[in-house]
Design a protein around this motif. Structure first.
Motif, mmCIF file in Angstrom:
data_model
loop_
_atom_site.group_PDB
_atom_site.id
_atom_site.type_symbol
_atom_site.label_atom_id
_atom_site.label_comp_id
_atom_site.label_asym_id
_atom_site.label_seq_id
_atom_site.Cartn_x
_atom_site.Cartn_y
_atom_site.Cartn_z
ATOM 1 N N LEU A 489 13.696 -5.032 -0.365
ATOM 2 C CA LEU A 489 13.959 -4.148 0.775
ATOM 3 C C LEU A 489 14.662 -2.866 0.353
ATOM 4 N N ALA A 490 15.296 -2.890 -0.812
ATOM 5 C CA ALA A 490 16.000 -1.697 -1.282
ATOM 6 C C ALA A 490 15.076 -0.703 -1.965
ATOM 7 N N VAL A 491 13.820 -1.039 -2.185
ATOM 8 C CA VAL A 491 12.862 -0.122 -2.812
ATOM 9 C C VAL A 491 12.546 0.999 -1.827
ATOM 10 N N PRO A 492 12.580 2.259 -2.270
ATOM 11 C CA PRO A 492 12.327 3.369 -1.328
ATOM 12 C C PRO A 492 10.941 3.345 -0.706
ATOM 13 N N ALA A 493 9.925 2.895 -1.476
ATOM 14 C CA ALA A 493 8.572 2.902 -0.929
ATOM 15 C C ALA A 493 8.395 1.917 0.211
ATOM 16 N N VAL A 494 9.261 0.912 0.294
ATOM 17 C CA VAL A 494 9.141 -0.111 1.345
ATOM 18 C C VAL A 494 9.676 0.420 2.669
ATOM 19 N N ALA A 495 10.527 1.410 2.609
ATOM 20 C CA ALA A 495 11.178 1.884 3.834
ATOM 21 C C ALA A 495 10.181 2.399 4.857
ATOM 22 N N THR A 496 9.029 2.891 4.399
ATOM 23 C CA THR A 496 8.022 3.416 5.324
ATOM 24 C C THR A 496 6.954 2.409 5.705
ATOM 25 N N PHE A 570 5.674 -15.471 2.339
ATOM 26 C CA PHE A 570 5.957 -14.231 3.055
ATOM 27 C C PHE A 570 6.272 -13.083 2.089
ATOM 28 N N PHE A 571 6.964 -13.399 1.021
ATOM 29 C CA PHE A 571 7.226 -12.348 0.038
ATOM 30 C C PHE A 571 5.923 -11.881 -0.611
ATOM 31 N N ALA A 572 5.030 -12.848 -0.864
ATOM 32 C CA ALA A 572 3.724 -12.463 -1.416
ATOM 33 C C ALA A 572 2.976 -11.583 -0.424
ATOM 34 N N GLY A 573 3.090 -11.882 0.864
ATOM 35 C CA GLY A 573 2.452 -11.031 1.868
ATOM 36 C C GLY A 573 3.060 -9.645 1.902
ATOM 37 N N ALA A 574 4.394 -9.557 1.821
ATOM 38 C CA ALA A 574 5.039 -8.247 1.811
ATOM 39 C C ALA A 574 4.622 -7.444 0.596
ATOM 40 N N LEU A 575 4.573 -8.117 -0.545
ATOM 41 C CA LEU A 575 4.161 -7.411 -1.757
ATOM 42 C C LEU A 575 2.692 -6.993 -1.667
ATOM 43 N N SER A 576 1.849 -7.838 -1.106
ATOM 44 C CA SER A 576 0.433 -7.495 -0.961
ATOM 45 C C SER A 576 0.258 -6.316 -0.004
ATOM 46 N N THR A 577 1.027 -6.309 1.088
ATOM 47 C CA THR A 577 0.961 -5.188 2.022
ATOM 48 C C THR A 577 1.335 -3.875 1.333
ATOM 49 N N LEU A 578 2.389 -3.957 0.535
ATOM 50 C CA LEU A 578 2.806 -2.752 -0.176
ATOM 51 C C LEU A 578 1.733 -2.302 -1.166
ATOM 52 N N ILE A 579 1.087 -3.262 -1.824
ATOM 53 C CA ILE A 579 0.061 -2.897 -2.812
ATOM 54 C C ILE A 579 -1.140 -2.266 -2.142
ATOM 55 N N PHE A 580 -1.663 -2.902 -1.084
ATOM 56 C CA PHE A 580 -2.903 -2.427 -0.480
ATOM 57 C C PHE A 580 -2.707 -1.168 0.380
ATOM 58 N N ARG A 581 -1.470 -0.897 0.818
ATOM 59 C CA ARG A 581 -1.245 0.264 1.682
ATOM 60 C C ARG A 581 -0.778 1.497 0.910
ATOM 61 N N THR A 582 -0.291 1.293 -0.297
ATOM 62 C CA THR A 582 0.242 2.439 -1.032
ATOM 63 C C THR A 582 -0.492 2.724 -2.332
ATOM 64 N N SER A 583 -1.386 1.854 -2.743
ATOM 65 C CA SER A 583 -2.049 2.010 -4.034
ATOM 66 C C SER A 583 -3.359 2.779 -3.877
ATOM 67 N N GLY A 584 -3.809 3.361 -5.017
ATOM 68 C CA GLY A 584 -5.068 4.067 -5.040
ATOM 69 C C GLY A 584 -6.226 3.136 -5.323
ATOM 70 N N VAL A 585 -7.412 3.750 -5.491
ATOM 71 C CA VAL A 585 -8.630 2.970 -5.686
ATOM 72 C C VAL A 585 -8.598 2.234 -7.010
ATOM 73 N N VAL A 586 -8.115 2.855 -8.039
ATOM 74 C CA VAL A 586 -8.094 2.227 -9.358
ATOM 75 C C VAL A 586 -7.170 1.015 -9.350
ATOM 76 N N ALA A 587 -6.008 1.188 -8.773
ATOM 77 C CA ALA A 587 -5.059 0.074 -8.713
ATOM 78 C C ALA A 587 -5.607 -1.071 -7.878
ATOM 79 N N LEU A 588 -6.270 -0.735 -6.763
ATOM 80 C CA LEU A 588 -6.826 -1.788 -5.922
ATOM 81 C C LEU A 588 -7.964 -2.528 -6.610
ATOM 82 N N SER A 589 -8.795 -1.784 -7.323
ATOM 83 C CA SER A 589 -9.908 -2.437 -8.007
ATOM 84 C C SER A 589 -9.441 -3.395 -9.098
ATOM 85 N N ILE A 590 -8.288 -3.150 -9.649
ATOM 86 C CA ILE A 590 -7.772 -4.037 -10.695
ATOM 87 C C ILE A 590 -7.017 -5.224 -10.088
#
Length: 637
Positions: A489-496, A570-590
């Motif tokens: 929760l302290a990560v800046p990217a999660v705040a949004t 739930f933590f895996a879901g939070a991390l997955s949400t952060l990955i799929f909502r903030t990552s680009g195409v290359v990161a998602l494809s990997i």
């Protein structure tokens, strides 16, 4: 010359022999009688040895009239005036009449012989062979009850366990400190131990004080030093024996009586039971039906089964009153055989019926080896040890229906029907899926320690130890998971990312819940584990009578694991949400293939635990899509 000397010597020797013969007639007669008595006693002893010694006879039947060893308190020796004639001890010897000029006073041995009824001379005594017995100085026999002192005595049948409340007396001791003044010289405690009415105070190896009446063979924990209690218990003893005689119950000389002063519904009454040492059972002069004797065991229908419950109560009596008893060798040998069998079964079988763990049985085997030094001796500590172990093993035989057609042969075996480990309740099946199959696993473990409402003591200890170890691990994982969530929760990217924040909150709550539940359950289980088997059994009975039965206990024990898994999910879901909502195409494809593979591998054990397999899903899809081809495909599979 030579013939004259011989004649002179003979004439000189003749008066000497004649005089010596007449003077020694009394002494020679006495010596002759002693020789005859000695020969007769030797003959009697040989005959007795021949009768009692189990020699190599042609018959294979046991020797009759052979005294059996017993744990009964030895009978009192009767006074000499009251002893009857023993076989082979009263011997009448014909005594020749002395000549009148010898002045010899000789009397017959048996003064009451018909041939000499008026004889009053001192009899010639013979040693009577007997077994050596240590007999303490006994108090005078109890006086008969006076008619004016009679009270209404109520007798009620009881069993020694658990109705002899020795460990629940709650006798208070004066808490004021005052130094005891010891008088000069040797201290004599005998005056404090003197009890009126023939009762003897005895001290149990554990320290308890109880009393024994040797003339009527009665044991009690009631304080007979109180005169009113003495009068009541003497009347209770007389009434118990009178009731037994009126019921035409044969009472052996070694039968003992146990009495317990009780209060029931505000009335004073005396609980009683008789003890038979030949059959090693207890009995009463009336019909008796009680759950205390049955130990809440269902399906008891035969006498051959109930005898093990009576054996257990018999050993409880010996355990409560072990003093003044001689430990028979055959009892120790039988106990050693039982312990050896239990030890061998523990080694070779995982479903051993012994009520002890393998290390405990090994310790018992060493203990029984030391008991062999105490056989045929009066040692109350060894008698108590033997009685305690025999009681536990006898109770195990009763619980497991020993000798019956439906005897329990494995500790997992249910005598009243098989348990279905997978509940048929839809709600429980859904909860099992939600909690990742943990309830079913806990239910199977519970069924192994709780069989037919009987706690399996050795397994219960291992079960609670395993739970404590697991929960200690869960507390560590939950603490780490909670720290990870806070850091996330302290990560800046999660705040949004609101969905990621919500999932992180849920993960933190689940981790915190797992931590709290683990600590609470660990404390409760430690208390239960330190308690007795009866405490654990009462807890299990209470849980089994709830709405969901033992499944509620399985759900409760599953919470630490399930909440921790949900926290990780739930933590895996939070991390997955952060990955799929903030990552680009290359990161998602990997990350997408890796994420899918991890998801499948993580859900596989959960589905398998609930008997859901991919092959079953494939068959279901084929049935739905191609109903005509489903038959051949299924048969091929």
């Amino acid at each position: 010359m030579r013939e004259g000397c011989i004649r002179m010597f003979i004439s000189w020797l003749r008066p000497i022999i004649k005089t010596t013969t007449f003077r020694s007639y009394k002494r020679l007669l006495s010596i002759l009688l002693r020789v005859i008595r000695h020969c007769r006693s030797l003959i009697n002893e040989k005959e007795g040895d021949f009768r009692e010694r189990p020699t190599l006879a042609l018959s294979s039947q046991p020797v009759a009239n052979q005294p059996e060893p017993s744990l009964a308190v030895p009978l009192l020796e009767a006074p000499i005036q009251a002893r009857g004639s023993h076989t082979g001890t009263n011997v009448q010897l014909p005594i020749p009449e002395p000549r009148e000029d010898t002045n010899i006073n000789v009397s017959a041995y048996d003064t009451q012989s018909p041939q000499n009824p008026a004889s009053s001379s001192t009899p010639i005594s013979m040693p009577v062979p007997s077994i050596p017995m240590v007999i303490a100085t006994l108090p005078p026999p109890p006086p008969p009850t006076k008619p004016g002192n009679t009270v209404d005595i109520i007798l009620t049948p009881i069993v020694p366990e658990p109705q002899v409340k020795r460990y629940d007396r709650d006798v208070r001791v004066d808490n004021k400190y005052k130094p005891f003044k010891v008088k000069k010289g040797l201290m004599d405690c005998s005056e404090e131990l003197v009890v009126e009415g023939g009762w003897q105070p005895l001290t149990h190896p554990e320290g308890a004080l109880f009393f024994y009446e040797p003339y009527k063979r009665v044991f009690t924990d009631a304080d007979v030093r109180i005169p009113a209690t003495t009068d009541k218990i003497n009347q209770a003893v007389d009434k118990a024996y009178e009731k037994a005689r009126n019921a035409n119950i044969p009472l052996d000389l070694l039968v003992e009586l146990g009495l317990e002063l009780m209060m029931r519904d505000g009335k004073e009454m005396w609980g009683y039971y008789f003890v038979d040492h030949k059959r090693r059972v207890i009995f009463w002069f009336e019909d008796y039906e009680s759950s205390d004797l049955m130990k809440n065991i269902r399906g008891v229908e035969s006498k051959s089964h109930v005898k093990y419950a009576l054996h257990s109560q018999y050993w409880r009596h010996i355990e409560l009153f072990p003093n003044k008893r001689i430990l028979p060798k055959d009892t120790v040998v039988a106990l050693k055989e039982i312990v050896m069998h239990a030890h061998a079964e523990n080694i070779t079988s995982e479903t051993c019926l012994a009520p002890f763990a393998p290390d405990e049985v090994a310790s018992m085997l060493d203990l029984v080896d030391h008991l062999e030094d105490s056989t045929n001796k009066e040692r109350e500590h060894s008698v108590w040890i033997t009685a305690r172990l025999m009681r536990l093993f006898s109770n195990a035989k009763f619980v497991n229906f020993c000798g019956q057609s439906g005897a329990r042969l494995d500790v997992d075996q249910s005598l009243y029907g098989d348990h279905d480990n997978h509940s048929k309740n839809i709600a429980l099946r859904i909860m099992n899926v939600i909690l990742f199959g943990s309830p079913n696993a806990q239910s199977r473990a519970i069924r192994k320690i709780w069989v037919d409402e009987i706690i399996v003591q050795p397994r219960s200890k291992n079960f609670f130890d395993r739970l404590t170890t697991e929960w200690n691990g869960y507390t560590i994982f939950s603490t780490v998971m909670l720290a990870v969530d806070i850091s996330f929760l302290a990560v800046p990217a999660v705040a949004t990312q609101t969905p990621a924040i919500v999932l992180a909150y849920l993960s933190s709550l689940c981790a915190l819940g797992s931590l709290m539940v683990s600590l609470i359950l660990a404390g409760q289980v430690n208390d239960r584990r330190r308690g007795s088997a009866a405490d654990v059994a009462s807890f299990m009975v209470g849980m089994s009578r709830s709405i969901l039965g033992l499944e509620s206990l399985a759900l409760m024990l599953s919470l630490p694991f399930a909440l921790l898994i949900w926290g990780m999910a739930f933590f895996a879901g939070a991390l997955s949400t952060l990955i799929f909502r903030t990552s680009g195409v290359v990161a998602l494809s990997i990350t997408s293939p890796i994420w899918f593979a991890v998801f499948v591998l993580a859900t596989w054990p959960v589905l398998a635990a609930n008997d859901i397999h991919i092959s079953h899903l494939r068959i279901w899809i084929i049935k739905q899509v191609l109903p005509q081809a489903a038959g051949p495909v299924i048969s091929h599979v």
